[in-house]
Scaffold this motif. Structure first.
Motif, PDB file in Angstrom:
ATOM      1  N   GLU A 152       0.844  -1.178   0.000  1.00  0.00           N
ATOM      2  CA  GLU A 152       0.000   0.000   0.000  1.00  0.00           C
ATOM      3  C   GLU A 152       0.894   1.247   0.000  1.00  0.00           C
ATOM      4  O   GLU A 152       1.548   1.559   1.010  1.00  0.00           O
ATOM      5  CB  GLU A 152      -0.913  -0.025   1.233  1.00  0.00           C
ATOM      6  CG  GLU A 152      -1.680   1.253   1.474  1.00  0.00           C
ATOM      7  CD  GLU A 152      -2.444   1.730   0.244  1.00  0.00           C
ATOM      8  OE1 GLU A 152      -3.032   0.901  -0.462  1.00  0.00           O
ATOM      9  OE2 GLU A 152      -2.421   2.952  -0.009  1.00  0.00           O
ATOM     10  N   THR A 154       0.444   4.387   0.307  1.00  0.00           N
ATOM     11  CA  THR A 154       0.237   5.485   1.272  1.00  0.00           C
ATOM     12  C   THR A 154       0.919   5.205   2.613  1.00  0.00           C
ATOM     13  O   THR A 154       1.075   6.131   3.420  1.00  0.00           O
ATOM     14  CB  THR A 154      -1.259   5.752   1.501  1.00  0.00           C
ATOM     15  OG1 THR A 154      -1.875   4.568   2.023  1.00  0.00           O
ATOM     16  CG2 THR A 154      -1.945   6.155   0.214  1.00  0.00           C
ATOM     17  N   LEU A 160       6.078   9.160   0.212  1.00  0.00           N
ATOM     18  CA  LEU A 160       5.282   9.064  -1.021  1.00  0.00           C
ATOM     19  C   LEU A 160       5.134  10.444  -1.657  1.00  0.00           C
ATOM     20  O   LEU A 160       5.251  10.589  -2.885  1.00  0.00           O
ATOM     21  CB  LEU A 160       3.904   8.472  -0.723  1.00  0.00           C
ATOM     22  CG  LEU A 160       2.975   8.354  -1.938  1.00  0.00           C
ATOM     23  CD1 LEU A 160       3.576   7.441  -3.000  1.00  0.00           C
ATOM     24  CD2 LEU A 160       1.599   7.846  -1.509  1.00  0.00           C
ATOM     25  N   THR A 180      -3.818   1.724  -4.995  1.00  0.00           N
ATOM     26  CA  THR A 180      -3.975   1.944  -3.562  1.00  0.00           C
ATOM     27  C   THR A 180      -5.317   1.401  -3.123  1.00  0.00           C
ATOM     28  O   THR A 180      -6.276   1.391  -3.904  1.00  0.00           O
ATOM     29  CB  THR A 180      -3.884   3.444  -3.220  1.00  0.00           C
ATOM     30  OG1 THR A 180      -4.318   3.657  -1.857  1.00  0.00           O
ATOM     31  CG2 THR A 180      -4.751   4.292  -4.141  1.00  0.00           C
ATOM     32  N   THR A 184      -6.462   5.360   3.188  1.00  0.00           N
ATOM     33  CA  THR A 184      -5.801   6.514   3.812  1.00  0.00           C
ATOM     34  C   THR A 184      -6.405   7.833   3.334  1.00  0.00           C
ATOM     35  O   THR A 184      -6.379   8.832   4.066  1.00  0.00           O
ATOM     36  CB  THR A 184      -4.288   6.473   3.502  1.00  0.00           C
ATOM     37  OG1 THR A 184      -3.766   5.206   3.887  1.00  0.00           O
ATOM     38  CG2 THR A 184      -3.549   7.560   4.265  1.00  0.00           C
ATOM     39  N   PHE A 185      -6.968   7.824   2.134  1.00  0.00           N
ATOM     40  CA  PHE A 185      -7.542   9.053   1.593  1.00  0.00           C
ATOM     41  C   PHE A 185      -8.823   9.461   2.319  1.00  0.00           C
ATOM     42  O   PHE A 185      -9.372  10.534   2.059  1.00  0.00           O
ATOM     43  CB  PHE A 185      -7.790   8.906   0.088  1.00  0.00           C
ATOM     44  CG  PHE A 185      -6.526   8.852  -0.721  1.00  0.00           C
ATOM     45  CD1 PHE A 185      -5.918  10.016  -1.164  1.00  0.00           C
ATOM     46  CD2 PHE A 185      -5.918   7.635  -1.003  1.00  0.00           C
ATOM     47  CE1 PHE A 185      -4.731   9.970  -1.893  1.00  0.00           C
ATOM     48  CE2 PHE A 185      -4.734   7.584  -1.722  1.00  0.00           C
ATOM     49  CZ  PHE A 185      -4.136   8.754  -2.169  1.00  0.00           C
ATOM     50  N   TYR A 190      -4.702  14.284   4.946  1.00  0.00           N
ATOM     51  CA  TYR A 190      -3.784  13.522   4.092  1.00  0.00           C
ATOM     52  C   TYR A 190      -4.087  13.787   2.624  1.00  0.00           C
ATOM     53  O   TYR A 190      -3.189  14.038   1.817  1.00  0.00           O
ATOM     54  CB  TYR A 190      -3.892  12.021   4.380  1.00  0.00           C
ATOM     55  CG  TYR A 190      -2.979  11.194   3.497  1.00  0.00           C
ATOM     56  CD1 TYR A 190      -1.681  10.920   3.884  1.00  0.00           C
ATOM     57  CD2 TYR A 190      -3.411  10.741   2.249  1.00  0.00           C
ATOM     58  CE1 TYR A 190      -0.820  10.210   3.062  1.00  0.00           C
ATOM     59  CE2 TYR A 190      -2.564  10.026   1.412  1.00  0.00           C
ATOM     60  CZ  TYR A 190      -1.268   9.756   1.833  1.00  0.00           C
ATOM     61  OH  TYR A 190      -0.427   9.068   1.006  1.00  0.00           O
ATOM     62  N   THR A 191      -5.364  13.744   2.267  1.00  0.00           N
ATOM     63  CA  THR A 191      -5.748  13.921   0.863  1.00  0.00           C
ATOM     64  C   THR A 191      -5.419  15.333   0.386  1.00  0.00           C
ATOM     65  O   THR A 191      -4.998  15.524  -0.761  1.00  0.00           O
ATOM     66  CB  THR A 191      -7.245  13.616   0.687  1.00  0.00           C
ATOM     67  OG1 THR A 191      -7.527  12.352   1.287  1.00  0.00           O
ATOM     68  CG2 THR A 191      -7.628  13.560  -0.776  1.00  0.00           C
ATOM     69  N   PHE A 194      -1.761  15.358  -0.381  1.00  0.00           N
ATOM     70  CA  PHE A 194      -1.502  14.614  -1.617  1.00  0.00           C
ATOM     71  C   PHE A 194      -1.865  15.471  -2.828  1.00  0.00           C
ATOM     72  O   PHE A 194      -1.096  15.588  -3.784  1.00  0.00           O
ATOM     73  CB  PHE A 194      -2.317  13.326  -1.608  1.00  0.00           C
ATOM     74  CG  PHE A 194      -1.990  12.362  -2.714  1.00  0.00           C
ATOM     75  CD1 PHE A 194      -1.110  11.308  -2.505  1.00  0.00           C
ATOM     76  CD2 PHE A 194      -2.566  12.501  -3.964  1.00  0.00           C
ATOM     77  CE1 PHE A 194      -0.808  10.423  -3.522  1.00  0.00           C
ATOM     78  CE2 PHE A 194      -2.277  11.621  -4.991  1.00  0.00           C
ATOM     79  CZ  PHE A 194      -1.394  10.574  -4.767  1.00  0.00           C
ATOM     80  N   LEU A 204      -5.582   7.534  -9.376  1.00  0.00           N
ATOM     81  CA  LEU A 204      -5.567   6.451  -8.396  1.00  0.00           C
ATOM     82  C   LEU A 204      -6.371   5.270  -8.927  1.00  0.00           C
ATOM     83  O   LEU A 204      -7.462   5.459  -9.479  1.00  0.00           O
ATOM     84  CB  LEU A 204      -6.184   6.912  -7.067  1.00  0.00           C
ATOM     85  CG  LEU A 204      -5.604   8.152  -6.399  1.00  0.00           C
ATOM     86  CD1 LEU A 204      -6.343   8.422  -5.081  1.00  0.00           C
ATOM     87  CD2 LEU A 204      -4.114   7.978  -6.138  1.00  0.00           C
TER      88      LEU A 204
END
Length: 377
Positions: A152, A154, A160, A180, A184-185, A190-191, A194, A204
């Motif tokens: 994975e 993430t 990453l 993925t 995690t998103f 976090y998103t 990213f 993705l």
């Protein structure tokens, strides 16, 4: 198609990534190269400046070397390889192939019943990140497509972000596809981080195995995974990240396939592509085959309904990892040659097939388990 070989290693303190050359280069241009001596070739003794030496013959040298190589016919000038301390040599990049990838970790937060790359609980983030950073620097010419895969991705955390930022700078025109589980998103911060990298060509690929949370969670062997994945898909779309949904077709996913594509259309209409994928007989699949196996010939009605449902609603759909002779002819326009070169083969009976050029063939491990209905057309 071979990717690995091995020999006797000496003077190697850590993994070495470099580009293969069979030429005696000027000293000033050796810095990124690994000098390879083919079988029967007498090695020169001027090794200064090369990152490492690969040879079939025994070599007495203080430079990093792997000698007594077992196989090497797969090496070509310009290939990027990694040389390990134990003498293992793996090809990482061959520009003449169609499919390229960055393998970023063996760790994963899911444990899917049919995982082709069963996760390992070891901290490989630092070592693989360093390897991949050098690999990206050496990729030339730039690949048209590149898949980020694991494990994975993430789970690399900030590493990453660093890799994607490097790819954005070094290979700006390369289309990235990151596989993925999407969980995690689900975390908005976090998103946002990213998305803030703003890679212009990134999508993705996220698996979704059912419209029923319990069924999806069972397939991925992780309670709560469905809720996290769906939340992650929405967070990705909310932040402008392109997404593809992937569905592996087997005995546990076929019964609700029509309902799943309806769910995707009604709840995930932002998805730009749906990939309906055949099962790989590798990794965890052989041990779970009794629970997973259904001959692809036997789910053509469900597959045709799912494809037609999405097509009629202007959603883009593809069929991966299926042979044309097993698919209904109405599905042929959606079948893609999706199997990477190094793991692709055709059976003996395929040699007589008139549709061979258009067929994606099989995974090489499908020799042990494949549809009973494969036949020449």
């Amino acid at each position: 198609m071979r990717l690995t070989t091995a020999g006797s290693a000496r003077n190697i303190e850590e993994a070495i990534v470099g580009r293969i050359t069979t030429q005696n280069l000027p000293d000033a241009t050796r810095g990124q190269y690994i000098r390879f001596f083919a079988e029967g070739e007498a090695p020169i003794l001027d090794f200064a400046g090369y990152r490492a030496i690969l040879s079939h013959a025994d070599l007495a040298t203080d430079y990093p070397v792997v000698d007594r190589l077992r196989e090497s016919e797969h090496f070509r000038d310009g290939d990027v390889v990694v040389v390990e301390r134990d003498g293992f040599v793996r090809s990482l990049y061959r520009s003449y192939e169609r499919h390229h990838s960055l393998f970023v970790t063996e760790r994963c937060s899911s444990n899917c019943l049919m995982c082709s790359q069963p996760p390992k609980d070891k901290d490989d983030v630092e070592s693989l990140t360093k390897r991949n950073q050098e690999l990206i620097r050496l990729m030339s010419p730039a690949p048209e497509y590149l898949t980020i895969t694991g494990g994975e991705p993430t789970l690399l955390g900030d590493h990453l972000f660093e890799l994607i930022d490097q790819l954005k700078t070094s290979l700006p025109n390369t289309e990235l596809h990151m596989l993925t589980n999407g969980r995690t998103f689900a975390w908005p911060e976090y998103t946002r981080q990213f998305a803030a990298i703003e890679h212009p060509n990134l999508c993705l690929g996220v698996p979704l195995y059912s419209d029923c949370a319990g069924d999806h969670d069972y397939v991925v062997q992780a309670k709560g995974a469905f809720d996290q994945t769906v939340a992650g898909l929405h967070q990705a779309a909310r932040n402008g990240i392109r997404v593809e949904v992937r569905v592996v077709l087997h005995r546990l996913t076929i019964p609700r396939l029509t309902r799943l594509v309806e769910y995707i259309y009604r709840n995930l209409s932002f998805v730009e592509h749906v990939a309906l994928m055949g099962l790989e007989y590798v990794g965890y699949t052989p041990r779970n085959i009794a629970e997973l196996w259904i001959d692809p010939f036997d789910y053509q009605a469900e597959l045709e309904r799912a494809v037609n449902y999405l097509v009629m609603r202007n959603m883009t759909v593809s069929i991966y990892n299926h042979q044309l002779c097993v698919l209904r002819q109405s599905l042929w326009p959606y079948a893609q040659k999706s199997i990477s070169d190094w793991k692709n083969l055709y059976l003996t009976e395929c040699e007589k097939c008139s549709a061979l050029e258009d067929c994606g063939g099989l995974f090489k491990w499908a020799v042990k388990k494949h549809s009973e209905h494969i036949h020449p057309l």
